[in-house]
Design an enzyme around this catalytic site. Sequence first.
Site, PDB file in Angstrom:
ATOM      1  N   GLU A 138       0.802  -1.223   0.000  1.00 55.87           N
ATOM      2  CA  GLU A 138       0.000   0.000   0.000  1.00 55.87           C
ATOM      3  C   GLU A 138       0.838   1.278   0.000  1.00 55.87           C
ATOM      4  O   GLU A 138       0.737   2.109  -0.894  1.00 55.87           O
ATOM      5  CB  GLU A 138      -0.942  -0.013   1.212  1.00 55.87           C
ATOM      6  CG  GLU A 138      -1.686   1.288   1.454  1.00 55.87           C
ATOM      7  CD  GLU A 138      -2.624   1.667   0.328  1.00 55.87           C
ATOM      8  OE1 GLU A 138      -2.601   2.834  -0.098  1.00 55.87           O
ATOM      9  OE2 GLU A 138      -3.380   0.795  -0.135  1.00 55.87           O
ATOM     10  N   ASP A 167      -3.993  -0.146  -2.523  1.00 54.97           N
ATOM     11  CA  ASP A 167      -4.590  -1.477  -2.545  1.00 54.97           C
ATOM     12  C   ASP A 167      -6.044  -1.447  -2.999  1.00 54.97           C
ATOM     13  O   ASP A 167      -6.388  -1.954  -4.068  1.00 54.97           O
ATOM     14  CB  ASP A 167      -4.501  -2.107  -1.151  1.00 54.97           C
ATOM     15  CG  ASP A 167      -3.163  -2.789  -0.908  1.00 54.97           C
ATOM     16  OD1 ASP A 167      -2.608  -3.341  -1.868  1.00 54.97           O
ATOM     17  OD2 ASP A 167      -2.682  -2.767   0.225  1.00 54.97           O
ATOM     18  N   GLY A 247      -8.764  25.174  -6.982  1.00 55.32           N
ATOM     19  CA  GLY A 247      -8.813  26.565  -7.401  1.00 55.32           C
ATOM     20  C   GLY A 247      -9.581  27.456  -6.452  1.00 55.32           C
ATOM     21  O   GLY A 247      -9.539  28.683  -6.566  1.00 55.32           O
TER      22      GLY A 247
END
Length: 425
Positions: A138, A167, A247
């Site tokens: 992971e 994962d 943004g």
Amino acid sequence: MKALEGVRILDFTHVQSGPTCTQLLGWFGADVIKVERPGVGDATRGQLRDIPDVDSLYFTMLNHNKRSITLNTKSDKGKEILTKLVKSCDVLVENFAPGALDRMGFGWDQVHKLNPRMIYASVKGFGPGPYEDCKVYENVAQCTGGAASTTGFLDGPPTVTGAQIGDSGTGLHLALGIVTALFHREKSGEGQRVLASMQDGVLNLCRVKLRDQQRLEHGPLREYSQFGQGIPFGDATPRAGNDSGGGQPGWIVKCKGWETDPNAYVYFITQAAVWGNICDLIGKPEWKEDPAYAKPEARLDKIPQIFDTIEDWTKTKTKLEVMEACNPLNIPCGPILSMKELAEEPSLRETGTIVEVDHPERGKYLTVGNPVKLSASPSDVTRSPLLGEHTNEILSQVLGLSEEEIQETWSSGALGDMPEQAAAE
């Protein structure tokens, strides 16, 4: 009917990425046959146990809606049974180390000859290239896929996220690839290989950071809070703390009780379209007309101070009170919800997002249900199988073996020691 009813999956997966994929297919109605080593099974059955000698939550929460058969694939009889299963299934899913199934004699070429309609799906750490033979876990995937380098605060080290984007994220990508290949098979009649690499999956989830990498070549990233603080940018997308990335400036701010509650926080976004509502809400109506605050561009060098002021207001209210005040004004915000709060949230139980499951050995436990809801195809969550629980059932119903042939197979040792539930059938 369930969406994938009639589809049979040969599940050669373990730990998390592969089981996430096959569990999702099982939720949608596929018949998932999990092949496990006799006497051992999936390694996660015994990992992170909270109750002695009982399948761990790590295993049970990733293997719902499956049947388990134990099989020694190194024995001649085991290979014979596996060959029959390959011919009887629609999809083979595996996340072994590179080359493992080839060494067993069940690589893509061999399986395709046995069953030309078979979809052969794999999770790997990397796609073709210099690292394709490397193992990945992971956090390695998060690091090699770009997530860690862009996560954390600017003055700190790279950080991995608690979400299992390497994962489970790759398992979700693989599931999409499988159903797409099944759809293609309806037209072509042929199976094909499906590959989802963990590096690719993480990078796909980090696409906005690759966007920012290219934008950086044309000047500083003005929506990042470091721009307003006069901190220069380097040549790579930086860590952005709690910046929203979309943004619209956003940040996590404290709420009432933060001194003792580690989750008394809320994510608050100062969306330009509702700036006037924000100013009124936090007691700064003068900012609506002040040239230093009225326009988004003018506010860029004051983002930290603006959120300090917002925080002065949020600290007078609980995180849910902040949400209740902001939502009617269309101000985007979200409370930081703990796992305890999510586990106890009634609405998540009602939608099947959080499900209580009864296990014959561990009793009742909570798990995450199917996150994807279809209006005309029901989806339920059934408990994970005990090791080898369905061996006789699969040999009989799927492969059509007689009682005598089943006993002969057990006697060969190809299935391991006969479990109690199988012996009783």
